[in-house]
Design a protein around this motif. Structure first.
Motif, short mmCIF file in Angstrom:
data_model
loop_
_atom_site.label_atom_id
_atom_site.label_comp_id
_atom_site.label_asym_id
_atom_site.label_seq_id
_atom_site.Cartn_x
_atom_site.Cartn_y
_atom_site.Cartn_z
N THR A 242 -9.75 -0.83 14.07
CA THR A 242 -9.92 -1.92 13.10
C THR A 242 -10.14 -3.27 13.80
O THR A 242 -11.27 -3.72 13.93
CB THR A 242 -8.70 -1.97 12.17
N VAL A 243 -9.09 -3.88 14.27
CA VAL A 243 -9.23 -5.16 14.98
C VAL A 243 -10.13 -5.00 16.19
O VAL A 243 -10.94 -5.89 16.51
CB VAL A 243 -7.84 -5.68 15.40
N GLY A 244 -10.01 -3.86 16.86
CA GLY A 244 -10.84 -3.61 18.03
C GLY A 244 -12.31 -3.45 17.72
O GLY A 244 -13.14 -3.44 18.63
N ARG A 245 -12.65 -3.34 16.43
CA ARG A 245 -14.05 -3.20 16.03
C ARG A 245 -14.51 -4.37 15.16
O ARG A 245 -15.47 -4.25 14.40
CB ARG A 245 -14.25 -1.88 15.29
N GLY A 246 -13.78 -5.46 15.25
CA GLY A 246 -14.22 -6.67 14.55
C GLY A 246 -13.59 -6.93 13.21
O GLY A 246 -13.89 -7.95 12.57
N GLY A 247 -12.71 -6.06 12.75
CA GLY A 247 -12.01 -6.30 11.50
C GLY A 247 -10.95 -7.37 11.65
O GLY A 247 -10.53 -7.68 12.77
N LYS A 248 -10.51 -7.94 10.55
CA LYS A 248 -9.52 -9.02 10.62
C LYS A 248 -8.47 -8.84 9.52
O LYS A 248 -8.78 -8.44 8.40
CB LYS A 248 -10.19 -10.39 10.46
N PHE A 249 -7.24 -9.16 9.88
CA PHE A 249 -6.16 -9.21 8.90
C PHE A 249 -5.96 -10.65 8.48
O PHE A 249 -5.97 -11.56 9.32
CB PHE A 249 -4.87 -8.65 9.50
N LYS A 250 -5.78 -10.86 7.18
CA LYS A 250 -5.54 -12.19 6.65
C LYS A 250 -4.37 -12.14 5.67
O LYS A 250 -4.06 -11.07 5.12
CB LYS A 250 -6.78 -12.75 5.95
N VAL A 251 -3.76 -13.28 5.46
CA VAL A 251 -2.67 -13.38 4.50
C VAL A 251 -3.18 -14.09 3.25
O VAL A 251 -3.73 -15.19 3.34
CB VAL A 251 -1.46 -14.14 5.09
N ASN A 252 -3.04 -13.45 2.08
CA ASN A 252 -3.48 -14.03 0.82
C ASN A 252 -2.61 -15.22 0.42
O ASN A 252 -1.54 -15.46 1.01
CB ASN A 252 -3.43 -12.98 -0.29
N GLY A 253 -3.05 -15.90 -0.61
CA GLY A 253 -2.28 -17.03 -1.11
C GLY A 253 -0.90 -16.63 -1.60
O GLY A 253 0.04 -17.43 -1.57
N ASP A 254 -0.74 -15.38 -2.04
CA ASP A 254 0.57 -14.91 -2.50
C ASP A 254 1.42 -14.36 -1.36
O ASP A 254 2.51 -13.82 -1.59
CB ASP A 254 0.41 -13.85 -3.59
N THR A 478 3.74 -2.90 9.83
CA THR A 478 3.94 -2.19 8.57
C THR A 478 3.11 -2.83 7.46
O THR A 478 2.50 -2.14 6.63
CB THR A 478 5.42 -2.18 8.18
N ALA A 479 3.06 -4.17 7.45
CA ALA A 479 2.22 -4.86 6.47
C ALA A 479 0.75 -4.53 6.69
O ALA A 479 -0.02 -4.35 5.72
CB ALA A 479 2.46 -6.37 6.58
N GLN A 480 0.34 -4.42 7.95
CA GLN A 480 -1.05 -4.07 8.24
C GLN A 480 -1.36 -2.64 7.81
O GLN A 480 -2.47 -2.36 7.34
CB GLN A 480 -1.32 -4.27 9.73
N PHE A 481 -0.40 -1.74 7.98
CA PHE A 481 -0.56 -0.36 7.52
C PHE A 481 -0.91 -0.35 6.04
O PHE A 481 -1.87 0.32 5.62
CB PHE A 481 0.75 0.39 7.80
N LEU A 482 -0.14 -1.07 5.23
CA LEU A 482 -0.39 -1.09 3.79
C LEU A 482 -1.71 -1.77 3.46
O LEU A 482 -2.42 -1.35 2.53
CB LEU A 482 0.76 -1.79 3.08
N ALA A 483 -2.06 -2.80 4.22
CA ALA A 483 -3.33 -3.49 3.99
C ALA A 483 -4.51 -2.55 4.25
O ALA A 483 -5.52 -2.58 3.52
CB ALA A 483 -3.43 -4.73 4.88
N LEU A 484 -4.40 -1.70 5.25
CA LEU A 484 -5.48 -0.76 5.55
C LEU A 484 -5.56 0.34 4.49
O LEU A 484 -6.65 0.83 4.19
CB LEU A 484 -5.26 -0.16 6.94
N VAL A 485 -4.42 0.72 3.93
CA VAL A 485 -4.44 1.66 2.80
C VAL A 485 -5.16 1.03 1.62
O VAL A 485 -6.02 1.65 0.98
CB VAL A 485 -3.01 2.08 2.41
N ASP A 486 -4.84 -0.23 1.33
CA ASP A 486 -5.49 -0.94 0.22
C ASP A 486 -6.99 -1.09 0.43
O ASP A 486 -7.77 -1.05 -0.52
CB ASP A 486 -4.86 -2.33 0.05
N ALA A 487 -7.39 -1.26 1.70
CA ALA A 487 -8.81 -1.47 2.01
C ALA A 487 -9.60 -0.17 2.04
O ALA A 487 -10.82 -0.19 2.20
CB ALA A 487 -8.94 -2.19 3.35
N GLY A 488 -8.92 0.96 1.91
CA GLY A 488 -9.61 2.24 1.92
C GLY A 488 -9.94 2.75 3.30
O GLY A 488 -10.66 3.75 3.44
N VAL A 489 -9.43 2.08 4.34
CA VAL A 489 -9.68 2.52 5.71
C VAL A 489 -8.71 3.63 6.11
O VAL A 489 -9.04 4.50 6.92
CB VAL A 489 -9.54 1.33 6.68
N LEU A 490 -7.51 3.63 5.53
CA LEU A 490 -6.44 4.56 5.91
C LEU A 490 -5.91 5.28 4.68
O LEU A 490 -5.74 4.67 3.62
CB LEU A 490 -5.31 3.77 6.59
N ASP A 491 -5.66 6.56 4.84
CA ASP A 491 -5.01 7.34 3.79
C ASP A 491 -3.83 8.09 4.40
O ASP A 491 -3.79 8.35 5.61
CB ASP A 491 -5.99 8.32 3.15
#
Length: 637
Positions: A242-254, A478-491
């Motif tokens: 993910t990050v190693g291929r140009g993806g980025k994690f961001k924090v939403n307004g919430d 752990t937060a990144q794990f859930l973010a990747l599940v939400d993004a459809g990258v991880l199941d």
């Protein structure tokens, strides 16, 4: 400087990762402190990178993180005193980081987690500092290469070295083996998976190594990838994809973590026995010396248990579940209840609860009346088995159902981790396991348990389950794990995951028997689990040769009821000297760290603590003193 003799003492350190550096640093510190040190030549040998080794090499991906906060790390055996770093006194990891040009390293604070490559750089800094300090004390010979054999020549040892340029034989007086993790031979099941891939173009099977040594970048975007194991190596693989291929994690307004895909990611499905990733360590709120003083699980208590067992059972060996785990559970629940009392009712209540629990002794079954009387009637004791396997015996109608349950558990874990390892009752209680590691080693190491209890209770159940609760990554993972599940990258596949070959589909599969319709096919299968350390299935030619020539043997833990071959190098407790097949210890062949795992416990730790004399530096000091004392008394011959 006056030397004891004109004879040069040759010492080889094979492996210059953290354990090798620690021995080198302690030898150099003793040489500096001595008035008549021996003339010495130290051979520093590493197959990958001198001063960092393979696991901490400095060219690995920047997204791979350590799982120890920077403020708890030092490789010098003494604290920095304002003078240039040298054996016995030098910069801690936190003190060294501001010297780095990258803002993301220089700005790291005490409770942050550093990239693994940065620790590799720090190891190189310590290593170079010790090499410089040897000027005037002795000679240092650096070799990037592999030791392929080691033989006793009657007066010392002959090492066969293989480098990129040549092969040669080196004669030395003493050898210290600190080689760390070695890739393992494939098991029968793994060999079947590898053959399946070889026979089918487009399939790949990867296993038995750290993420830094797996060829992950060549896997095309969009590839269906299955990963077995959800430990620390799994997170490295996930970050590479993910990050190693140009993806980025961001924090939403919430405040929620989200992932912005690059489009270069593969599609990952992962599973394990528990069905959950290794849990986050609580946000660090402790200083370097902030470990809780044990109340019940003490070295004195272990000694008393040994004396009782010797009288009652004819052996000082302990039963882990009956003798040790009961004390550890008391320790965990003492921290849990007192922290609950403090966070709910204040410090005075916590002090009162603690005093009453100590008076009752290490029997949590008797603590209920105290807990209720102090307003904690809704607080149930910590159940390690339930925490480690919360999905056990559960059944799910669909993959969506298991993902929803995993999300619920992980969100609760993030909340607890965010409260910290002092203020979260749960994370504080689990941190008590970390704080108890020294005493646990005292109970377990060198055959301290009965063979059956060592194999079944300690290694078979406690280590495999409990380590997922207290050795974890920072909560952001752990937060990144859930973010990747939400993004459809991880199941998530589910608990008790099975994996294998589907000949009809011509692909690998993962599935969970607990999840209806969970079978997923994939073209790349990665086993992220680190192989069992030691001599079993070890591919290192040095280890193979030592066993074949009967110069070394694995520690066989046996009594009248059971014989348990641990696969660890058999060493002496006092000096860590390797024991040959005839039962006699070598004159000056030593081993430390990963090759001795299962004789000693938790040898994979790769650092000391600033200003704290932990077993990490003590173990190195034992070998350094043995080498130098034998040189002084001329007992190598």
């Amino acid at each position: 400087m006056q030397h004891l003799t004109d004879t040069v003492l040759d010492v080889a350190i094979v492996g210059t990762g953290p354990r090798g550096i620690s021995v080198f640093e302690r030898i150099a510190a003793h040489l500096r402190a001595g008035t008549e040190p021996p003339r010495i030549r130290i051979w520093l040998i590493d197959a990958v990178e001198l001063g960092a080794g393979r696991i901490w090499r400095t060219d690995q991906e920047t997204s791979f993180l350590m799982n120890t906060v920077v403020g708890e790390i030092s490789m010098f055996s003494g604290i920095f005193d304002g003078e240039p770093s040298r054996p016995g006194a030098g910069l801690s990891f936190q003190q060294w980081l501001p010297t780095q040009p990258e803002p993301e390293l220089a700005g790291l604070d005490h409770d942050d987690y550093a990239p693994r490559y940065a620790y590799g750089r720090y190891l190189r800094y310590v290593y170079d500092s010790v090499v410089r300090s040897m000027s005037g004390l002795g000679e240092v010979v650096e070799v990037v290469g592999k030791v392929t054999s080691l033989r006793d020549n009657g007066s010392g040892y002959e090492l066969r070295l293989s480098t990129a340029d040549d092969e040669r034989t080196v004669a030395v007086d003493a050898v210290v083996i600190t080689t760390g993790h070695a890739p393992a031979e494939l098991s029968e099941h793994q060999s079947e998976l590898a053959r399946f891939a070889q026979e089918r173009p487009g399939l790949r099977y990867l296993s038995g190594d750290s993420a830094a040594d797996l060829d992950l970048q060549s896997i095309p975007p969009g590839t269906e990838v299955g990963v077995v194991g959800l430990g620390l190596s799994f997170y490295d693989i996930l970050m590479s994809f993910t990050v190693g291929r140009g993806g980025k994690f961001k924090v939403n307004g919430d405040g929620a973590m989200c992932y912005v895909a690059s489009g270069n990611e593969p599609s990952v499905v992962a599973g394990s026995r528990s069905g959950l990733p290794i849990r986050s360590r609580g946000r660090n709120q402790k200083g370097v010396t902030g470990r809780a003083a044990p109340k019940f699980l003490t070295s004195a208590a272990i000694g008393r248990l040994r004396e009782r067992n010797a009288v009652q059972r004819g052996t000082p060996a302990l039963d882990f579940d009956r003798d040790v785990l009961s004390l550890l559970q008391a320790e965990i629940n003492y921290v849990y209840y007192t922290t609950q009392a403090r966070t709910q009712h204040g410090p005075e209540r916590a002090e009162a609860v603690g005093a009453e629990l100590c008076a009752l002794g290490p029997e949590p079954a008797k603590w209920r009346e105290v807990v209720v009387r102090h307003g904690l009637e809704d607080v149930e004791p910590v159940d390690l088995d339930q925490l480690s396997r919360p999905l056990h015996s559960r059944r799910f109608d669909s993959g969506a159902d298991v993902v929803a349950e995993v999300r619920r558990i992980l969100l609760a874990d993030i909340t607890q981790a965010g409260r910290g390892n002092v203020d979260s009752p749960l994370k504080a209680a689990l941190d008590a396991i970390r704080d108890s590691r020294e005493v646990l080693r005292h109970a377990v190491d060198f055959g301290g348990l009965t063979p059956r209890s060592h194999r079944a209770d300690f290694l078979g159940r406690f280590v495999t389950r409990t380590s997922t609760l207290f050795t974890g990554p920072p909560l952001e993972r752990t937060a990144q794990f859930l973010a990747l599940v939400d993004a459809g990258v991880l199941d998530v596949a589910g608990p008790d995951v099975l994996h294998g070959c589907d000949a009809e589909a011509g692909r690998f599969f993962l599935e969970s028997p607990a999840v209806e319709g969970s079978r997923r096919h994939c073209d790349v299968l990665i086993d992220s689990r680190i192989p069992t350390a030691g001599l079993i299935r070890n591919t290192d030619p040095l280890m193979r040769q030592l066993v074949e020539d009967r110069m070394a043997v694995d520690f066989v833990h046996a009594d009248s009821e059971e014989m348990f071959a641990t696969g660890a190098l058999h060493i002496t407790p006092a000096e860590r000297r390797v024991i040959a097949a005839d039962g006699r210890p070598h004159r000056a062949l030593y081993a430390l760290g990963i090759p001795t795992e299962r004789v000693c416990w938790f040898t994979q730790i790769g650092n000391g603590r600033p200003g704290v004399h932990t077993s990490f530096s003590r173990d190195a000091d034992v070998i350094a003193l043995s080498v130098l004392r034998r040189a002084e008394s001329h007992t190598f011959q």
